[in-house]
Design an enzyme around this catalytic site. Structure first.
Site, PDB file in Angstrom:
ATOM      1  N   GLY A  11     -23.369  55.903   0.143  1.00 28.25           N
ATOM      2  CA  GLY A  11     -24.560  56.128  -0.681  1.00 28.25           C
ATOM      3  C   GLY A  11     -24.995  57.581  -0.680  1.00 28.25           C
ATOM      4  N   PHE A  12     -26.123  57.820  -1.297  1.00 29.30           N
ATOM      5  CA  PHE A  12     -26.651  59.183  -1.430  1.00 29.30           C
ATOM      6  C   PHE A  12     -26.879  59.803  -0.042  1.00 29.30           C
ATOM      7  CE2 PHE A  12     -31.025  61.239  -1.737  1.00 29.30           C
ATOM      8  CZ  PHE A  12     -30.525  62.527  -1.882  1.00 29.30           C
ATOM      9  N   ASP A  32     -19.790  49.808   3.544  1.00 27.76           N
ATOM     10  CA  ASP A  32     -20.550  49.896   2.296  1.00 27.76           C
ATOM     11  C   ASP A  32     -20.029  48.832   1.339  1.00 27.76           C
ATOM     12  OD1 ASP A  32     -21.828  50.913  -0.174  1.00 27.76           O
ATOM     13  OD2 ASP A  32     -22.223  52.685   1.056  1.00 27.76           O
ATOM     14  N   ASN A  33     -20.920  48.169   0.623  1.00 25.87           N
ATOM     15  CA  ASN A  33     -20.468  47.172  -0.357  1.00 25.87           C
ATOM     16  C   ASN A  33     -20.504  47.734  -1.785  1.00 25.87           C
ATOM     17  OD1 ASN A  33     -23.157  47.244  -1.029  1.00 25.87           O
ATOM     18  ND2 ASN A  33     -23.464  45.020  -1.024  1.00 25.87           N
ATOM     19  N   GLY A  37     -23.949  52.483  -3.481  1.00 25.95           N
ATOM     20  CA  GLY A  37     -23.019  53.523  -3.020  1.00 25.95           C
ATOM     21  C   GLY A  37     -21.858  53.654  -3.988  1.00 25.95           C
ATOM     22  N   VAL A  57     -23.341  44.399   4.635  1.00 17.28           N
ATOM     23  CA  VAL A  57     -23.967  44.272   5.968  1.00 17.28           C
ATOM     24  C   VAL A  57     -24.661  42.933   6.174  1.00 17.28           C
ATOM     25  CG1 VAL A  57     -24.274  46.748   6.334  1.00 17.28           C
ATOM     26  CG2 VAL A  57     -26.109  45.428   5.214  1.00 17.28           C
ATOM     27  N   SER A  75     -28.992  50.060   2.004  1.00 16.26           N
ATOM     28  CA  SER A  75     -29.971  49.334   1.184  1.00 16.26           C
ATOM     29  C   SER A  75     -30.154  50.090  -0.121  1.00 16.26           C
ATOM     30  CB  SER A  75     -31.355  49.237   1.843  1.00 16.26           C
ATOM     31  OG  SER A  75     -32.261  48.591   0.948  1.00 16.26           O
ATOM     32  N   TYR A 145     -38.505  45.197  -0.989  1.00 18.94           N
ATOM     33  CA  TYR A 145     -38.106  46.400  -0.244  1.00 18.94           C
ATOM     34  C   TYR A 145     -39.108  46.696   0.875  1.00 18.94           C
ATOM     35  CZ  TYR A 145     -36.413  51.192   0.484  1.00 18.94           C
ATOM     36  OH  TYR A 145     -35.900  52.352   1.024  1.00 18.94           O
ATOM     37  N   LYS A 149     -38.302  46.207   4.841  1.00 19.06           N
ATOM     38  CA  LYS A 149     -38.214  47.380   5.714  1.00 19.06           C
ATOM     39  C   LYS A 149     -39.203  47.241   6.869  1.00 19.06           C
ATOM     40  CE  LYS A 149     -35.095  50.268   3.967  1.00 19.06           C
ATOM     41  NZ  LYS A 149     -33.914  50.722   4.734  1.00 19.06           N
TER      42      LYS A 149
END
Ligand code: UDP
Length: 324
Positions: A11-12, A32-33, A37, A57, A75, A145, A149
């Site tokens: 991802g980023f 990573d799925n 990403g 994950v 995420s 989210y 979290k």
């Protein structure tokens, strides 16, 4: 060699973290799925020290020989995804965090859990310190989210207390830079993509809401400093990481229009429900504990980010102009 497992490593933020760890002589396994990403974020890495596994994950982690540290960054994080991928996000930050913590427990590894400024919701304390408990709408559109979290943090604390593990949590405030998806939906990718395409910049609401934007290299430096800090101070702790330069979204649009040579103007759209009115980290804890603070100004960070977006939007044009 020390071995780091990085969830969300394509991802980023994850991919920048992976670069940093490899430079620091870690062996890295990425899980990573490819939800948000992208393989291209790691395509520049020509080293045998990285293993990349297509793994979600939410499923138990594969077996490793040994693990020194688990960085759990997986995420989706764009508010645009909170509605479209609500269940996936909620489970990534609950089941996924459980699996990351179980992995760390099995190998006696340290864990770094990525939390977010979203745990503060629409804050009534400003700027936000780590001791503020937040103001989150449990049933609102951002809840998959925000609340997951928050649960992720609570689970980390529970594991730490039950198993005596070294678990550290970072609350990441708005961050930007190369490798964000142009269609990510967050404000800087949107504004840069719009400005570079000659489209008008879509300011939501009247643009008076504030955010504080951190350039990605500063954020990664903060994560690494916290991850490597002596256990006495850092173990079991949580730190805000972000830039304290707070601006309105309207100001951000004006800065983007200065940085990008464009005929775009500003246009206004409806403000999404539960959009936080203000956000700025109090970073005193990270400053005192880690001697860390951001160094890259918004102007400089945007200038470093523009070429990446030019290339993403029009690779042919970007390569023609760089070869001139
Ligand atoms: N925003 C905007 N135009 C866009 C995208 C976002 O005005 O095209 C606003 C959004 O309403 C919010 C701020 O910019 O007030 C930051 O949004 P973003 O999605 O980047 O992240 P957030 O801080 O809300 O998680």
């Amino acid at each position: 060699m020390r071995h780091a497992v990085v969830t969300g490593g394509a991802g980023f933020l994850g991919s920048h973290l992976v670069d940093d760890l490899l430079e620091d002589d870690y062996r890295v396994t990425v899980l990573d799925n490819y939800g948000s990403g992208r393989p291209e974020n790691l395509a520049h890495l020509q080293t045998a020290d990285i293993a990349i596994e297509n793994h979600d994950v939410r499923e138990p982690f594969p077996a490793f020989d040994d693990v020194d540290i688990v960085y759990h960054l997986a995420s989706r994080a764009s508010p645009e995804d909170f509605g479209t991928h609500a269940v996936e996000i909620a489970l990534t930050n609950s089941e996924g965090t459980k699996n990351a913590l179980e992995c760390a427990r099995e190998y006696g590894a340290r864990s770094i859990i990525a939390s977010t400024s979203e745990v503060y919701g629409n804050p009534e304390e400003h700027p936000q310190t780590e001791t503020y408990h937040g103001n989150v709408n449990i049933r609102g559109p951002r809840a998959p989210y925000d609340e997951s979290k928050r649960f992720s943090e609570a689970l980390a604390v529970a594991y730490e207390r039950k198993y005596g593990m070294d678990i550290r949590t970072v609350r990441i405030f708005n961050t930007y830079g190369p490798r964000m998806r142009p269609n990510d939906g967050r404000v800087i990718p949107n504004f840069l993509s719009q400005a570079l395409s000659g489209d008008d910049l879509t300011v939501y609401g009247d643009g008076s809401q504030t955010r504080s934007f951190c350039y990605v290299s500063d954020l990664i430096d903060g994560i690494r400093a916290f991850a490597d800090a002596p256990g006495g101070m850092a173990a079991g702790n949580v730190v805000n990481l972000g830039n304290t330069n707070e601006i309105t979204i309207r100001e951000l649009a004006e800065i983007v229009l200065e940085v990008v040579d464009t005929a775009s103007e500003i246009t206004y759209r409806e403000l999404p429900e539960d959009d936080p009115e203000v956000r700025r980290p109090d970073i005193s804890r990270a400053q005192a504990m880690l001697d860390w603070e951001p160094t890259v100004s918004l102007q400089t960070g945007l200038e470093r980010t523009v070429p990446y977006f030019e290339n993403q939007l029009n690779p042919q044009l970007a390569s023609d102009s760089s070869s001139k």
